[in-house]
Scaffold this motif. Sequence first.
Motif, PDB file in Angstrom:
ATOM      1  N   MET A  95       0.826  -1.208   0.000  1.00 14.51           N
ATOM      2  CA  MET A  95       0.000   0.000   0.000  1.00 14.51           C
ATOM      3  C   MET A  95       0.864   1.262   0.000  1.00 14.51           C
ATOM      4  N   LYS A  96       2.002   1.216   0.736  1.00 21.93           N
ATOM      5  CA  LYS A  96       2.891   2.364   0.760  1.00 21.93           C
ATOM      6  C   LYS A  96       3.488   2.620  -0.616  1.00 21.93           C
ATOM      7  N   LEU A  97       3.795   1.515  -1.329  1.00 27.36           N
ATOM      8  CA  LEU A  97       4.348   1.659  -2.671  1.00 27.36           C
ATOM      9  C   LEU A  97       3.330   2.285  -3.615  1.00 27.36           C
ATOM     10  N   ILE A  98       2.072   1.840  -3.523  1.00 26.37           N
ATOM     11  CA  ILE A  98       1.020   2.392  -4.382  1.00 26.37           C
ATOM     12  C   ILE A  98       0.810   3.870  -4.087  1.00 26.37           C
ATOM     13  N   LYS A  99       0.807   4.219  -2.801  1.00 24.26           N
ATOM     14  CA  LYS A  99       0.642   5.627  -2.424  1.00 24.26           C
ATOM     15  C   LYS A  99       1.809   6.467  -2.949  1.00 24.26           C
ATOM     16  N   PHE A 100       3.014   5.905  -2.850  1.00 24.49           N
ATOM     17  CA  PHE A 100       4.188   6.620  -3.348  1.00 24.49           C
ATOM     18  C   PHE A 100       4.079   6.860  -4.852  1.00 24.49           C
ATOM     19  N   LEU A 101       3.654   5.834  -5.590  1.00 21.79           N
ATOM     20  CA  LEU A 101       3.514   5.965  -7.039  1.00 21.79           C
ATOM     21  C   LEU A 101       2.445   6.984  -7.396  1.00 21.79           C
ATOM     22  N   LYS A 102       1.350   7.018  -6.638  1.00 22.88           N
ATOM     23  CA  LYS A 102       0.291   7.999  -6.892  1.00 22.88           C
ATOM     24  C   LYS A 102       0.773   9.418  -6.607  1.00 22.88           C
ATOM     25  N   ASP A 103       1.536   9.581  -5.519  1.00 22.72           N
ATOM     26  CA  ASP A 103       1.977  10.910  -5.113  1.00 22.72           C
ATOM     27  C   ASP A 103       3.082  11.467  -6.014  1.00 22.72           C
ATOM     28  N   TRP A 104       3.907  10.579  -6.543  1.00 21.02           N
ATOM     29  CA  TRP A 104       5.072  11.020  -7.314  1.00 21.02           C
ATOM     30  C   TRP A 104       5.077  10.402  -8.707  1.00 21.02           C
ATOM     31  N   THR A 105       3.921  10.422  -9.351  1.00 23.15           N
ATOM     32  CA  THR A 105       3.778   9.805 -10.668  1.00 23.15           C
ATOM     33  C   THR A 105       4.743  10.398 -11.692  1.00 23.15           C
ATOM     34  N   LEU A 106       4.857  11.712 -11.732  1.00 22.29           N
ATOM     35  CA  LEU A 106       5.671  12.356 -12.762  1.00 22.29           C
ATOM     36  C   LEU A 106       7.167  12.064 -12.596  1.00 22.29           C
ATOM     37  N   PRO A 107       7.754  12.270 -11.395  1.00 19.40           N
ATOM     38  CA  PRO A 107       9.179  11.929 -11.252  1.00 19.40           C
ATOM     39  C   PRO A 107       9.463  10.452 -11.502  1.00 19.40           C
ATOM     40  N   VAL A 108       8.557   9.580 -11.047  1.00 21.50           N
ATOM     41  CA  VAL A 108       8.750   8.145 -11.270  1.00 21.50           C
ATOM     42  C   VAL A 108       8.721   7.836 -12.769  1.00 21.50           C
ATOM     43  N   SER A 109       7.789   8.448 -13.494  1.00 21.12           N
ATOM     44  CA  SER A 109       7.696   8.221 -14.936  1.00 21.12           C
ATOM     45  C   SER A 109       8.968   8.665 -15.648  1.00 21.12           C
ATOM     46  N   MET A 110       9.474   9.843 -15.300  1.00 19.02           N
ATOM     47  CA  MET A 110      10.695  10.337 -15.927  1.00 19.02           C
ATOM     48  C   MET A 110      11.888   9.464 -15.577  1.00 19.02           C
ATOM     49  N   GLY A 111      11.957   9.057 -14.318  1.00 20.95           N
ATOM     50  CA  GLY A 111      13.050   8.186 -13.893  1.00 20.95           C
ATOM     51  C   GLY A 111      13.020   6.842 -14.598  1.00 20.95           C
ATOM     52  N   MET A 112      11.825   6.257 -14.696  1.00 22.08           N
ATOM     53  CA  MET A 112      11.684   4.964 -15.363  1.00 22.08           C
ATOM     54  C   MET A 112      12.025   5.070 -16.847  1.00 22.08           C
ATOM     55  N   GLY A 113      11.567   6.132 -17.495  1.00 24.63           N
ATOM     56  CA  GLY A 113      11.882   6.317 -18.909  1.00 24.63           C
ATOM     57  C   GLY A 113      13.379   6.410 -19.149  1.00 24.63           C
ATOM     58  N   THR A 114      14.071   7.146 -18.276  1.00 22.90           N
ATOM     59  CA  THR A 114      15.525   7.291 -18.389  1.00 22.90           C
ATOM     60  C   THR A 114      16.235   5.967 -18.164  1.00 22.90           C
ATOM     61  N   ILE A 115      15.862   5.262 -17.092  1.00 19.35           N
ATOM     62  CA  ILE A 115      16.531   4.009 -16.743  1.00 19.35           C
ATOM     63  C   ILE A 115      16.314   2.942 -17.814  1.00 19.35           C
ATOM     64  N   VAL A 116      15.068   2.808 -18.277  1.00 19.59           N
ATOM     65  CA  VAL A 116      14.768   1.781 -19.282  1.00 19.59           C
ATOM     66  C   VAL A 116      15.540   2.053 -20.566  1.00 19.59           C
ATOM     67  N   TYR A 117      15.602   3.327 -20.990  1.00 24.95           N
ATOM     68  CA  TYR A 117      16.359   3.624 -22.211  1.00 24.95           C
ATOM     69  C   TYR A 117      17.835   3.278 -22.035  1.00 24.95           C
ATOM     70  N   LEU A 118      18.437   3.689 -20.906  1.00 22.03           N
ATOM     71  CA  LEU A 118      19.857   3.453 -20.686  1.00 22.03           C
ATOM     72  C   LEU A 118      20.179   1.962 -20.633  1.00 22.03           C
ATOM     73  N   ILE A 119      19.286   1.178 -20.053  1.00 22.22           N
ATOM     74  CA  ILE A 119      19.495  -0.273 -20.002  1.00 22.22           C
ATOM     75  C   ILE A 119      19.514  -0.863 -21.400  1.00 22.22           C
ATOM     76  N   PHE A 120      18.500  -0.503 -22.195  1.00 24.10           N
ATOM     77  CA  PHE A 120      18.418  -1.045 -23.551  1.00 24.10           C
ATOM     78  C   PHE A 120      19.535  -0.510 -24.449  1.00 24.10           C
ATOM     79  N   ALA A 121      20.007   0.707 -24.178  1.00 29.63           N
ATOM     80  CA  ALA A 121      21.020   1.324 -25.035  1.00 29.63           C
ATOM     81  C   ALA A 121      22.420   0.788 -24.773  1.00 29.63           C
ATOM     82  N   PHE A 122      22.716   0.461 -23.509  1.00 31.72           N
ATOM     83  CA  PHE A 122      24.093   0.125 -23.158  1.00 31.72           C
ATOM     84  C   PHE A 122      24.298  -1.327 -22.738  1.00 31.72           C
ATOM     85  N   VAL A 123      23.265  -2.149 -22.842  1.00 37.28           N
ATOM     86  CA  VAL A 123      23.418  -3.592 -22.632  1.00 37.28           C
ATOM     87  C   VAL A 123      23.382  -4.247 -24.011  1.00 37.28           C
TER      88      VAL A 123
END
Length: 320
Positions: free
Chosen positions: A1-29
């Motif tokens: 429940m804490k994780l869901i609340k965190f995702l709801k409260d910080w949707t935008l930073p999490v989205s930007m962070g995930m987009g960055t991380i996923v691209y870097l993983i696919f680009a450099f692996v």
Amino acid sequence: MKLIKFLKDWTLPVSMGMGTIVYLIFAFVPALESAAEVMEPVFNTILPLFMFLILFVTFCKVDFHKMLPVGWHLWVSIFNLLFVGIVMAIVLFFHFTGDKLVLMEALLMCIIAPTATAAAVVTQKLGGSLEEMTTYTFLSNFLTVLLVPVCFPLIEKSADISFMSAFTKIFYQVVTLLVVPMLLAYLVKHYWQSLHRKVVSVRDLSFYLWGCSLMIVTGTTVKNIVHAQATLLLLGSIAMLGLLLCVIQFAVGRFIGHFFCRAQEAGQGLGQKNTAFAIWMAYTYLTPLASVGPGCYILWQNIINSIEIWQERRRSAVEA
């Protein structure tokens, strides 16, 4: 429940962070290189679909009878024209070329771009007027349709475009991604009310759809920056001046809005830009390197959006 609340409260930073991380993983692996090549066209295809759904869900909540121009629309448009005029005057007066021209083009893209389709989503999240914000989104897009064919050939001599060809091409994009979902939402709202009730019953649906699209856009932005054929000095200059421009546009918008008791709406109207559209325009009509400007701008504007949403959530908690 804490994780869901965190995702709801910080949707935008999490989205930007995930987009960055996923691209870097696919680009450099190396093992994921072939998968990245397969997924790239998939993401390019589904991003417009996300934007279409965001607008459709948002328009389902709009009272179309209240979509009328108001005072702050005029003044925000005037200042938008003023900022465009300042950049154009600087480029034409000093006859910039090379990196200086790229820098000014990158900044121009962050100004001439229309108000983001997601601006209405943020405004609604912050308790502002959805109808006024939606109306200005339309006005802003059609202002861009008129400005681009006039401005781009003046600063980019290699841009072989006529007014009518550019006008038609951009107008088509605006109609497809803005007018069509509005008409569909209008029809659903008035003639398919069971579906309309289901759509509007899902709280913050458009906001979370926007979070998904933001993840894709952020990944694409990071890719453009990583592969940009430019010096670190130029990239840093674009990023820092983009930050300054972002703050100025949000601040000026809020200043204008205070005179109409619509600081939130006017701030989003002038400050939050359709960066995906701006990137497309840079690639189509200017140098691709100019797309780094709106690419960095998406980071700055969503940091500001995240802060605003956090402040609104904190204020609501205090009042409760």
